[in-house]
Each structure stands twice: as structure tokens, then as C-alpha cells.
Scaffold this motif. Sequence first.
Motif, PDB file in Angstrom:
ATOM      1  N   ASP A 433      24.654  32.685  34.864  1.00 53.88           N
ATOM      2  CA  ASP A 433      23.231  32.552  34.562  1.00 53.88           C
ATOM      3  C   ASP A 433      22.941  33.339  33.283  1.00 53.88           C
ATOM      4  O   ASP A 433      22.996  34.570  33.276  1.00 53.88           O
ATOM      5  N   SER A 435      20.045  33.157  31.605  1.00 53.22           N
ATOM      6  CA  SER A 435      18.599  33.304  31.385  1.00 53.22           C
ATOM      7  C   SER A 435      18.166  34.755  31.173  1.00 53.22           C
ATOM      8  O   SER A 435      17.270  35.006  30.352  1.00 53.22           O
ATOM      9  N   PRO A 436      18.765  35.752  31.870  1.00 50.94           N
ATOM     10  CA  PRO A 436      18.352  37.134  31.574  1.00 50.94           C
ATOM     11  C   PRO A 436      18.604  37.516  30.123  1.00 50.94           C
ATOM     12  O   PRO A 436      17.815  38.272  29.540  1.00 50.94           O
ATOM     13  N   ASN A 439      15.938  36.066  27.795  1.00 57.06           N
ATOM     14  CA  ASN A 439      14.628  36.698  27.916  1.00 57.06           C
ATOM     15  C   ASN A 439      14.511  37.984  27.108  1.00 57.06           C
ATOM     16  O   ASN A 439      13.432  38.587  27.045  1.00 57.06           O
ATOM     17  N   ILE A 440      15.606  38.429  26.514  1.00 55.89           N
ATOM     18  CA  ILE A 440      15.606  39.663  25.716  1.00 55.89           C
ATOM     19  C   ILE A 440      15.154  39.335  24.294  1.00 55.89           C
ATOM     20  O   ILE A 440      15.660  38.406  23.668  1.00 55.89           O
ATOM     21  N   SER A 502      23.724  41.520  30.154  1.00 52.24           N
ATOM     22  CA  SER A 502      22.703  41.117  31.120  1.00 52.24           C
ATOM     23  C   SER A 502      23.009  39.776  31.787  1.00 52.24           C
ATOM     24  O   SER A 502      22.344  39.408  32.770  1.00 52.24           O
ATOM     25  N   LEU A 504      24.349  37.122  34.200  1.00 53.46           N
ATOM     26  CA  LEU A 504      24.735  37.241  35.607  1.00 53.46           C
ATOM     27  C   LEU A 504      25.877  36.276  35.915  1.00 53.46           C
ATOM     28  O   LEU A 504      25.772  35.076  35.663  1.00 53.46           O
TER      29      LEU A 504
END
Length: 961
Positions: A433, A435-436, A439-440, A502, A504
Motif C-alpha cells: 500500500d 497511499s501513506p 499523502n506526504i 511509510s 505498508l
Amino acid sequence: FREFANDSGGIKMVVGNTEVGIETKFKHAVYPRMIHPSESIHSLYDIFSTESNFHIGACSSLSMLQHKCHEFMTSSSSDPLSSQKTRTAKPMHDMLRWFASTQIRNVACLGGNLATASPISDMNPLMAAMGAILVLASRPSADGAIKRRHIPVSDFFVGYRKVEKLEHEVIERVDVPLVKPQFEYVAPFKQARRREDDISIVTSGMRMTVTPAEENWVISDISIAFGGMAPKTVLARSTMASICGKPFTADTFMHARTELQNEFRMPDDVPGGQAEYRLTLACSFLHKFFLHCLAKLQKDVGSNKKKRYPPIPTIDDDECSGADGFVSKQKPCISGEQKFPAPKVAVGLEATHLADDESKSSEIPLAAKAVAEAKNSEKNDSTAVGKPATHASGPLHCTGEAIYADDIPAPANLLHGSLILATKCNATMRKIDVSPALNIAGVVAAFTHEDIEKLGGDNRMGPILLDEFAFLPKGEVVEFVGQPIGIVIGESQEIAETGARSVLVEYVEKEGKAVVSIEDAIEAGSFWTDFRHEIKRGGDSKVALNQSQVDGKKLVVVEGSFRCGGQEHFYLEPNSTLAIPSESGTNLTIYASTQAPTKTQDFCARVTNTPAAKVVVRMKRMGGGFGGKETRSVFSSVAAAVAAKLSNRPVRLTLNRDTDMSITGGRHAFLGIYKAGALVDQMSGSVKLHALDVQIYNNGGCKFDLTGPVLDRALFHIDNCYYWPHFHAVGTPCKTSQPPHTAFRGFGGPQGMAIAEHIIDHVAAECRISGDRLRRENLYCTNDCTPFGMRFGSQYTGAWNVPLMWDRLYNELDIPKRRAAASEFNKKNKWVKRGVGFIPTKFGIAFTAKYMNQGGALVHLYTDGTVLVSHGGTEMGQGLHTKVCQVAAQAFGIPLEDVYVNDSSTDKVANTIPTAASMSCDLYGMATLDACRQILKRIQPIKDSMPPGTQLRDIAKKSFL
């Protein structure tokens, strides 16, 4: 501190950033607020002495402390405290000599070292043993006075990296009591894997005071502190109690070593490992301290002959060497002599007549005249091949101006990349994943195997077998920790790294244990069986080794094994790539630190679904390679290429040192299991090798890479220089869960020869014959043939010079005399030993895959008489470009400075071979020579029409016109 200590996130005081830098970079710690104390706060930086103490400002650099210690050691003898200052300063000075590196000492401070509370700190045990006192300062209220409290260094450490210091307190200074002018002794000890710039395995500081009694010397006070023996710096209190008040004798210290073993007994699984070795080191330090104090006591007593003292303990003469350190020991002056043969400047291949019909022309061409001109011209004396010449990049190396891949100025819209790496092995990657990361703020994109599929690229890689992935797909097994899963690109390196961390990733653990070692692989049968190779000669080695006598001679048989560990390349420049897209992302220019530009080009094109003609790889210079960038540099270039093509923006990817070391593999570990026999002639005492049966295994890691060729070269060298009539060797490559191991200098040859020499030593010991004699009597002779079919001799593969070299060196160096001298020295010294190594070697250069022994060069002659050479080799500090320039300069008869190699680029010389196998100068030198000869042939008619001695620039200009 009082103002900010209660802020969220806390506060950190930073002086040299040597520890905080590690915490933020490698442990990813976040400190919202940091404070650096000004040097105007004198109490934090001053170093001075009083009548009773040596005061050290907690923020003064370790280099300054070392400098001040040296000043105190050399202070005027008229100073009444001179002796005490020297005896106090010298232990600190000696320990600081081996503390980290000069660069670290220049900025690091003693207070930071104490506050960090590392259990393997060098200075903390010494401070504890010397009875140093810490002064902690604080200001509880804004209008209150500064409060100070004093705490012994020995009580300051309360646990693993925990100290007896309040949040708002600052270590202001360290007070070290002055050592007494006589009969008090202090010594530091440190054992690391290398002498300089390395953390300790065990470190110690010891202090002892002895007092004369009626019949002997009594230990009135002693302090022994250790690092590396517990989670914190500790005093050996039980051992100290067993010594204090006892006579200063060897027996006292012998019993103390037993007490020390009981006090610091550690379990086998202790953090850091090496439990027995660490305990042995601690005991050896204690014995060394006894020898040190004994020598110092003799000196103190000898300097005061007017007073009567009890007898000093005596030790055997061979024990004395234990008191000396390698650096402190007085060494005799060393002289040496090196003999060079007279330089031979001869007409060689470069002077071959260039006329189509040599029978019609006896004129020597320009190339041959260049030889004579270079020999006789002072200006061109350094341009002849084989003569000394300054490295082409030498001045830039010295000034730090040499440009490497990561130094290339940032192009517009540059993005930085950071690899997403697997954190487990022997597990299936179920989900990823990104996506984290997205988002940064500052993260531009994250790419995985799915994006390669969208490009239509081939995700498979590998120099021989396509058994690797550029980015590991979901559902595949993670085969080593650090396997690339994808790449995150961002506006800065820090943002990209944060984004990559970050991401995942979910794993599903596999049953069973991971195969890590060669022994694990043998137990599990984890091999690349298609690449198991063997070499045979003579009869059945097993049958030959089952006899007791052959032709009336006794057969001596030995069996055993030999292990050779791996090794990290540790090139100074980690893997680095700058990928620049152009033409709307349809073209790629790759600036990479690689030994294999064409291999990098091939896989960047393959994975990004780009024609190879539209991918240009350029390589100016590497900061070292050693084989580590022959194949293992490609994955980082491919990742950068994927990101650059998908984002249509330049991407720079430079691996951190720790990442590079952990995922790129290294030298293959080897295991050799052997059975060997030799025939002993009872009459003459000579020993002849008879039969060898050996199984060798290498640890290839989880991917094949170059494991098979490395193992093959080990097989070609396992005979070394010795003739075995019956020979059988089998090589088996092992598949494990380590990162893929790869080429490394020697490419398996050193491991094969190490196994061979171990066997020879074993046979020599069993036959009770010197290793020198066994080796000399069993060297290959002219017309002998190796087990793999290479025959020695001028008419076959060239002159076999090893026996002649052996005899000449053995006599000129007087090896027997040297061995006798070393043996005599060893008899007189129990703790320091000497030896003489004298071993023959043969090493096969060139690639074992014959098609790879080819090279190309492109030579341009400009109208001003200068020459530009492009060739397929890469420069990694070995001077390849310089040597190629020498070839061209000699061929054209021009100064070396008129020849230039810009870089290695796949759009100038295509389909190149990796720079490896110890033959790049031969390949590219001869390719350059061939190109020069072609140009010389073309301009020869023009040159003939011009007056003798015409400059090349005039010949070139007229040829162009």
C-alpha cells in the motif's frame, strides 16, 4: 534548557552531531528542537589543570582534549606537577589515538560521549577507572542561581544508554584527579576489529596504586572498568575486591583473572555475541595491565635509588613482550631495496608495417618512429607505454574536484528516489500500500511492479539467469531482506526516504527456517544443480587414497575442511544513478556508477520497454568497484530509469552506505571438504603429492548472479601451482536467503588458492616436512598439464616461470635465515610472534566465457593534433584511461597531455564487456592501438609528402583538407 525542556518532543543538546546524526539518519529519530552551545560559554569548553584535578569542559572537542593532553605530557620539567600531569594525560591521549577517526574527534566532545552512555564507549571506562567526577549544572528557576551536583562517572551509568542525569541538567565539565607522581599507574585498553576508526569489542580502563611493605609490594587501591562486558560501563567490583590489599604478584593477578571470569560470565546468546572471546579479552587486558604496572614500577624504583624498597616481582623473560603495544613499542629503523630491470622500449605490435604489401615498403611507419622519439625526447619520456605517468584524474582527486555520479549538477525539475525495501525474508509479499507515502507533502509518486507492467516492460533481470525482479510482484516470495519492492520519488532526498519508509507491506510467513549458511544449504539440498561442475584427472581419486603404499612408498592421507568467509566491497562511492528522460520520455540518458554500461543499458531498456538505441549509459568515473558494480549496480539504475520514464522528470537515486552494504551482496563464502594423499620416500625424505579429492561449495545468496562463474574459477585455481597426478574436484553453488553475492576481486581464484594452500600445509604437517620443501618439490614443471587441460611451456601457453621465480626469491631473500630468525624470536617472546609467508600463486586473467574477451575503441584525430579516445572500459581508479591514453600517445608520437578520454558511453562504443577479469588494459589498449594504426595508415601518404619532423597537427590538417 529550563525554557524548552518541557516542550513536546523534548530537546537535544548537539555539539558534534556524531551520535544525534546517527540517530536521525539510521534510527529515524525526530528531535523538534536542538541546541548548540556557544564557545563563549567557557566553562563548557575550557581545559585546564589545578593542583589536584584535570578539568575538561564537557563540550570541548576530543581533538582539543588530545592536543591538551600532549601539551601536559611535554610540559616543562620545572613544573612541580609535571610528572603528575604526564601520568594523568598519557592514558587519555593514548585512548583518544584510537577513538573513532580524526574527523570524528575534531567535532565530537567528551560530554556527548558520556551522555550517550554507549556500552562499548572507549573513554567512559577510562574515566570511571581514573575516578573522574562529573559536574552537572542546572537552573531550576528563571530567577534562581545555577546549581551544580557532582557524581562519579562510575555511578553515572544506570542501564543501557541510561544515565543519572535530570532532563534539565547539562554536563558542564569532567574533573579527573591527577595521578600520583609514583606508584600509581593507569592504562587504557581497546580491542576492535581494526586498529583505527572502529568501535570496540571490549574496552577497559585500569588504575592501581601499590605501596611498599616490609617484604613485598601491596596493592592499596585498584579500579577496573570495562565496556563491552555488560549493557553499560561497569566496574569489576568483585575482581577489585579480590585484589585490593593483596601482594602485587603474578599469583594475585592469576587468581584475579579467575574471579573476573566468574564475575562476567555471559550466555552464548548475549547481544553482540562472541561471549567467550570477550571474556578472554577482559582477562588478557588484566594480565597486560599487570605487566604494564610491573615495568612502570621497575622504572619508578630505579629512578629513586637512595631509598630502599622491597624486591620487585619477577617474571620470565618471554613474558615481557606482553607489556608492549604495537604503536608504543620502539622499533628499529627499516631499510629496503627494490630492484627494477632496465626499461625495454622495443618496436612491438604498434610498429607493424602498415603497407598493404610489406614486401614493397621497408619504411618504418610513424608509430615505430614514435617509439624512438619517446625514448630520446625528454618531453615525451613519460608517454611511452610502461613508463610512469600521472593518473589522468589525479589532480582532481587530490583537490576534491573529480565529478562522480552523485556530484553531477542537478538538472531542472530533478526528483530524488528512495527504494522501497523488503523487511523480511522467507515470506510471501501479500500486499503493498503506497497511499501513506503519497499523502506526504513533497512525494511525487511511488512505483511498483504494476507500473512496469503498464509500461509493457519486462520485470525480470539477471546477468546469466533471469531469476531476479526489478520490483518484487505481489504473491512472490521475498528471498532476502532488502529486496527492492518499488521506488518513491520526491522533491528531496529526505522526503523520498520518509515516503519509502511509510509504505505498508504485508507478509505471510513461510513454514520452516530460512537457509542462511552453506551448511544450511547442504542440509536442505538447496543448490543450483545445473551448474554443479567437476574436474578430473588421472585415476579414481577415492581408490588412489585408499591404499597404504604405492611403489614401495608410504601413502600419507589427510582429511579436513576449510572455510573462507565473505567480504564487503566497501567502495567509497555507493551505487548512484541519474536518469534523465528526453523526447517526451521516449529517450533515456543514464549517468551511472557501473562497471558494465552495456548491461545497465540492456536492462534499463528491457524493463522500461525502450529500444536500446534510445537508452544511453554514460560513466565518467567510479569511486571504486572491485567487482561489486559489475552486476549489482544494475538494479538501482533500472529503478531510477523506471521512475524517470514514468514521471518524465530527471531522477537521482543514490543508495545510503548502510543500504548499499546490506543489499548488494559481496564476496562469496566458500567451504572446502577434502581428502588428500602424498607419497613419502623413506630413503630421501622427499614427498610427492599423489591424489586429491575435494568438494567445494560457495554461498551464492538467493539469486544466481555470477555464482556459477565464480565457482568455476575457484575450480581452476584449487590446484594452485602444484601437480596432483590423481585429481578430482567438484564445485556446487548453494542457494541461500542472503542477498545475491557477486564478483569480487579475484572472482573465486583467491578462495580456491586458499583451500589449496590449507591442504598443502596439512599434508606438510602430517608428513613432518617443511612447507617450503613440499611446495618446491611439487611445483608444476614445463610440459606439465593442469587438471583443466592447460599445458605449461613456451610452445603451449607461454613460459612457466614460477619455479625459477621461487628459486631466485628463496635465495635472494634468504628465506631459511629469515625463518630461523623468526623461530628464535618466537622462543624468546610468549605474546608477540613473527612469521614468514612464502607462497607461489598462479592466476588466470580473462573471462572464462571466451566471447567476452573482446573490446572496442573509437579514436578521433582532430586537426589541431589532439586525440579523443572512447573505449568500452570504465575508470574506477585503476588508471585504465591513463594507460589507454599512453597507448594512443605512443602510437601517434605526441605528448600524453594531447590525448584525452572523456567518458565511457554506450552511444560511442556499443555492446561493451564489463570492466573486469584483470585484462581491460590489454583489451582496450589493443583496441585503441588498432584504431590508431588505421588512422596512421590513412595519413601515411600525406605525411610522406611533407618534410621530416612535421608536427602531427600539420599532418592532420592537411589530411583533412
